[in-house]
Design a protein around this motif. Structure first.
Motif, PDB file in Angstrom:
ATOM      1  N   CYS A  40     -54.298  39.386  44.155  1.00 23.50           N
ATOM      2  CA  CYS A  40     -53.606  38.916  45.346  1.00 23.50           C
ATOM      3  C   CYS A  40     -53.678  39.995  46.422  1.00 23.50           C
ATOM      4  N   PRO A  41     -53.766  39.611  47.698  1.00 26.54           N
ATOM      5  CA  PRO A  41     -53.758  40.617  48.767  1.00 26.54           C
ATOM      6  C   PRO A  41     -52.541  41.531  48.738  1.00 26.54           C
ATOM      7  N   ARG A  42     -51.458  41.102  48.101  1.00 25.67           N
ATOM      8  CA  ARG A  42     -50.267  41.947  48.029  1.00 25.67           C
ATOM      9  C   ARG A  42     -50.483  43.190  47.168  1.00 25.67           C
ATOM     10  N   SER A  43     -51.573  43.238  46.405  1.00 25.49           N
ATOM     11  CA  SER A  43     -51.862  44.456  45.651  1.00 25.49           C
ATOM     12  C   SER A  43     -52.518  45.524  46.514  1.00 25.49           C
ATOM     13  N   ASP A  44     -52.868  45.173  47.746  1.00 25.67           N
ATOM     14  CA  ASP A  44     -53.290  46.163  48.732  1.00 25.67           C
ATOM     15  C   ASP A  44     -52.036  46.931  49.149  1.00 25.67           C
ATOM     16  N   TYR A  84     -50.424  45.980  52.411  1.00 29.40           N
ATOM     17  CA  TYR A  84     -50.003  44.614  52.747  1.00 29.40           C
ATOM     18  C   TYR A  84     -48.482  44.584  52.932  1.00 29.40           C
ATOM     19  N   PRO A  85     -48.007  44.023  54.038  1.00 30.32           N
ATOM     20  CA  PRO A  85     -46.563  44.076  54.321  1.00 30.32           C
ATOM     21  C   PRO A  85     -45.743  43.151  53.433  1.00 30.32           C
ATOM     22  N   ILE A 106     -57.890  31.254  38.251  1.00 30.48           N
ATOM     23  CA  ILE A 106     -57.661  30.904  39.654  1.00 30.48           C
ATOM     24  C   ILE A 106     -59.001  30.636  40.329  1.00 30.48           C
ATOM     25  N   THR A 107     -59.012  29.705  41.265  1.00 28.96           N
ATOM     26  CA  THR A 107     -60.190  29.561  42.100  1.00 28.96           C
ATOM     27  C   THR A 107     -60.127  30.680  43.135  1.00 28.96           C
ATOM     28  N   LEU A 108     -60.735  31.801  42.809  1.00 32.94           N
ATOM     29  CA  LEU A 108     -60.631  33.011  43.627  1.00 32.94           C
ATOM     30  C   LEU A 108     -61.371  32.864  44.956  1.00 32.94           C
ATOM     31  N   SER A 109     -60.938  33.664  45.914  1.00 34.34           N
ATOM     32  CA  SER A 109     -61.666  33.844  47.162  1.00 34.34           C
ATOM     33  C   SER A 109     -61.266  35.208  47.701  1.00 34.34           C
ATOM     34  N   ASN A 110     -61.891  35.617  48.782  1.00 37.95           N
ATOM     35  CA  ASN A 110     -61.502  36.899  49.373  1.00 37.95           C
ATOM     36  C   ASN A 110     -60.365  36.748  50.386  1.00 37.95           C
ATOM     37  N   ARG A 111     -59.710  35.594  50.366  1.00 46.33           N
ATOM     38  CA  ARG A 111     -58.509  35.341  51.174  1.00 46.33           C
ATOM     39  C   ARG A 111     -58.743  35.693  52.648  1.00 46.33           C
ATOM     40  N   GLY A 112     -59.819  35.165  53.168  1.00 44.34           N
ATOM     41  CA  GLY A 112     -60.113  35.373  54.576  1.00 44.34           C
ATOM     42  C   GLY A 112     -60.367  36.817  54.936  1.00 44.34           C
ATOM     43  N   GLY A 113     -60.831  37.602  53.967  1.00 41.30           N
ATOM     44  CA  GLY A 113     -61.118  39.009  54.223  1.00 41.30           C
ATOM     45  C   GLY A 113     -59.954  39.933  53.941  1.00 41.30           C
ATOM     46  N   ALA A 114     -58.977  39.473  53.153  1.00 42.92           N
ATOM     47  CA  ALA A 114     -57.785  40.288  52.869  1.00 42.92           C
ATOM     48  C   ALA A 114     -57.818  40.935  51.492  1.00 42.92           C
TER      49      ALA A 114
END
Length: 296
Positions: free
Chosen positions: A49-53, A56-57, A182-190
């Motif tokens: 998930c982008p929240r592991s960056d 990420y706020p 999960i059907t993964l993606s790069n979440r719009g570059g996130a």
């Protein structure tokens, strides 16, 4: 890249298509999904998930009941009967007002499906029953820890008297080789700095994407995003605090995106960084919008 195919996708796609079939006389196709990301926070930090960056706020602010009522009232005025989905970039059950939010949706759009995606961490039988009693149609539980947890949640739903159409268990504890289920993606570059990093595409894809044709995504602060995969929130197409639903849905920002994406042009933000296969759902909506675009 070929990712795991979520078995829940055909179910959602069917509901989206049926919603459009019920609109044969409408000049403007209504969205198949109105998705609400009703806070800025989540209690988990998943590797995929982008929240592991670390940048990420996490913002502990929540959706205003007044704002939700405004959106639902305007959806009621156009007799909306698609899906209203509490999901987005957050965990909906962290919001203490979630039961009232569901009641607001049920009051103003009684023919809509009201659904929720949750990790189930704070879910128990009493809360589950309260969600259903408030008007929730279906709860989708993403199980992140184990098969045993999946069995526990399934038993909870059955013991609560839910039928097969009222709950979906999503198995998200699979290993990385199976894309975590999960059907993964790069979440719009996130996802480039996430724990399970997925790079931006080197060049924009040249394939269509139907998301703006069938999805209306509102963040907790009223911002309407172009796409539910835009975790960076880089393309705001309107704000429901000072605009109407129909003005945003039929506005220039959405129309330009539909025109470009229906033709496979992903050169505009945030699409130029995105690797989502955007044709798994919403084909009928895209065709309906294309007719409008060609006639204009």
């Amino acid at each position: 890249m070929d990712y795991f195919f979520d078995p829940a996708i055909p179910r959602k796609s069917s509901h989206i298509s049926k919603a459009l079939e019920r609109q044969p006389d409408l000049q403007t196709p209504l969205p198949g999904v109105v998705e609400i990301s009703e806070s800025g926070t989540c209690n988990r930090v998943c590797s995929f998930c982008p929240r592991s960056d670390p940048d990420y706020p996490d913002i502990k602010e929540f959706l205003s009941p007044k704002l939700l009522e405004k959106l639902m009232r305007e959806l009621g005025e156009v007799a909306y009967d698609g899906i209203v989905l509490f999901s987005g970039f957050v965990e909906p059950l962290l919001d203490k007002k979630i039961y009232d939010h569901i009641k607001t949706v049920a009051t103003h759009v009684p023919n809509a499906r009201i659904e929720m995606v949750t990790n189930g961490d704070v879910l128990n039988k009493n809360r589950l029953l309260r969600l259903i009693d408030s008007g929730l149609t279906t709860i989708l539980i993403s199980v992140y820890d184990s098969a045993e947890d999946a069995e526990r949640f399934e038993k909870m739903c059955i013991d609560a008297g839910l039928n097969d159409g009222q709950f979906v268990i999503r198995h998200r504890y699979l290993p990385p080789e199976q894309d975590f289920g999960i059907t993964l993606s790069n979440r719009g570059g996130a996802m480039s700095k996430a724990e399970f990093a997925i790079s931006d595409v080197v060049e924009p894809l040249k394939t269509p994407c139907y998301y703006p044709s069938y999805t209306f995504f509102m963040d907790y602060n009223g911002d309407v995003l172009l796409c539910s995969h835009d975790w960076n929130k880089s393309k705001v197409v309107g704000n429901m605090n000072n605009q109407s639903f129909m003005d945003v849905w039929c506005g220039d920002n959405f129309m330009e995106a539909r025109k470009l994406l229906n033709c496979g042009d992903r050169t505009k933000a945030p699409c130029q960084r995105c690797d989502v296969k955007g044709t798994l759902m919403g084909a009928e909506h895209a065709k309906a919008w294309q007719k409008i675009i060609e006639a204009s």
